[in-house]
Design a protein around this motif. Structure first.
Motif, PDB file in Angstrom:
ATOM      1  N   THR A 161       0.810  -1.213   0.000  1.00  0.00           N
ATOM      2  CA  THR A 161       0.000   0.000   0.000  1.00  0.00           C
ATOM      3  C   THR A 161       0.847   1.269   0.000  1.00  0.00           C
ATOM      4  OG1 THR A 161      -0.215  -0.071   2.418  1.00  0.00           O
ATOM      5  CG2 THR A 161      -1.956  -1.130   1.118  1.00  0.00           C
ATOM      6  N   ASP A 165      -3.427   6.263  -1.870  1.00  0.00           N
ATOM      7  CA  ASP A 165      -4.209   7.156  -1.021  1.00  0.00           C
ATOM      8  C   ASP A 165      -5.178   6.304  -0.187  1.00  0.00           C
ATOM      9  OD1 ASP A 165      -6.633   6.646  -2.482  1.00  0.00           O
ATOM     10  OD2 ASP A 165      -6.126   8.214  -3.916  1.00  0.00           O
ATOM     11  N   PRO A 166      -5.823   6.898   0.832  1.00  0.00           N
ATOM     12  CA  PRO A 166      -6.687   6.111   1.725  1.00  0.00           C
ATOM     13  C   PRO A 166      -7.790   5.321   1.009  1.00  0.00           C
ATOM     14  CG  PRO A 166      -6.242   8.247   2.696  1.00  0.00           C
ATOM     15  CD  PRO A 166      -5.664   8.277   1.310  1.00  0.00           C
ATOM     16  N   GLU A 167      -8.391   5.907  -0.023  1.00  0.00           N
ATOM     17  CA  GLU A 167      -9.445   5.200  -0.763  1.00  0.00           C
ATOM     18  C   GLU A 167      -8.884   3.974  -1.477  1.00  0.00           C
ATOM     19  OE1 GLU A 167     -12.250   6.090  -4.593  1.00  0.00           O
ATOM     20  OE2 GLU A 167     -12.034   7.714  -3.125  1.00  0.00           O
ATOM     21  N   GLU A 168      -7.707   4.123  -2.091  1.00  0.00           N
ATOM     22  CA  GLU A 168      -7.086   2.999  -2.789  1.00  0.00           C
ATOM     23  C   GLU A 168      -6.568   1.949  -1.812  1.00  0.00           C
ATOM     24  OE1 GLU A 168      -7.315   2.194  -5.870  1.00  0.00           O
ATOM     25  OE2 GLU A 168      -8.366   4.040  -6.337  1.00  0.00           O
ATOM     26  N   ARG A 169      -6.126   2.369  -0.626  1.00  0.00           N
ATOM     27  CA  ARG A 169      -5.722   1.401   0.401  1.00  0.00           C
ATOM     28  C   ARG A 169      -6.909   0.521   0.780  1.00  0.00           C
ATOM     29  NH1 ARG A 169      -0.947   2.940   4.023  1.00  0.00           N
ATOM     30  NH2 ARG A 169       0.015   4.591   2.807  1.00  0.00           N
ATOM     31  N   LEU A 170      -8.073   1.142   0.954  1.00  0.00           N
ATOM     32  CA  LEU A 170      -9.276   0.382   1.286  1.00  0.00           C
ATOM     33  C   LEU A 170      -9.623  -0.588   0.156  1.00  0.00           C
ATOM     34  CD1 LEU A 170     -11.655  -0.210   3.153  1.00  0.00           C
ATOM     35  CD2 LEU A 170     -12.854   1.718   2.078  1.00  0.00           C
ATOM     36  N   HIS A 173      -7.202  -3.479   0.355  1.00  0.00           N
ATOM     37  CA  HIS A 173      -7.520  -4.382   1.465  1.00  0.00           C
ATOM     38  C   HIS A 173      -8.733  -5.248   1.136  1.00  0.00           C
ATOM     39  CE1 HIS A 173      -4.478  -3.058   4.251  1.00  0.00           C
ATOM     40  NE2 HIS A 173      -4.790  -1.804   3.992  1.00  0.00           N
TER      41      HIS A 173
END
Length: 186
Positions: A161, A165-170, A173
């Protein structure tokens, strides 16, 4: 099941990266946690057949991964910490090339696979763009896509990761959670 027994690895100068590592990992998602220099990347490189251990054994579903490297590479998806790309190829061309290397020879099957992978990593709209112009996060997503080619049983991702960015990390996951049900992911 991935079974690692008494794995050791030392580097010149006496640095012992791994000392008697024993693990049994069934299907699912597993994280390696530890400080810098604790041997995480060394272990992943050994699993990916890029480094030879000094001693120990590794088996996946009864197959000796160290003795049968050709078999290991066919069942493996690998995303290293630093994933190099050909900057003049598009995302689609990159996955097409790598799918051919992984043995996906049927043109229609390869096309469908690439489309599905680009969708999974949210790069469908960027499929015709050259990867040399990709951001770090886009490169990482393309790296994740290539690691999933060939329905690997063992998937190894080193700092997957980083750069997302946070959206792509989610999204990553969720993708790993969906994939981990039938595979072993380290």
């Amino acid at each position: 099941m991935l079974v690692i027994k008494n794995l050791t690895k030392s580097y010149p100068g006496g640095v012992q990266a791994l000392r008697g590592v024993d693990l049994e990992l069934p299907s699912g998602v597993f994280g390696l946690l530890g400080p810098n220099g604790s041997g995480k990347t060394t272990l992943m490189k050994i699993l990916a057949t890029l480094l030879e251990p000094d001693s120990g054994t590794i088996e996946m579903n009864g197959a000796d991964l160290l003795a049968r490297k050709d078999h290991t590479r066919r069942m493996l998806g690998y995303l290293p910490q630093d994933f190099g790309l050909y900057p003049t190829l598009t995302a689609w061309q990159t996955l097409n090339y790598l799918a051919k290397l992984k043995g996906v020879t049927n043109r229609r099957e390869r096309h469908d696979l690439i489309e599905a992978l680009l969708d999974k990593v949210n790069l469908t709209a960027e499929g015709s763009q050259r990867v040399g112009g990709f951001s770090g996060g886009m490169r990482q997503r393309l790296g994740i896509a290539q690691a999933l080619i060939g329905e690997p049983q063992l998937i190894i991702v080193d700092e997957p990761t980083a750069g997302l960015d946070p959206e792509e990390r989610l999204r990553f996951h969720n993708l790993i959670s969906d994939t981990g049900g039938e595979n072993t992911i380290v």
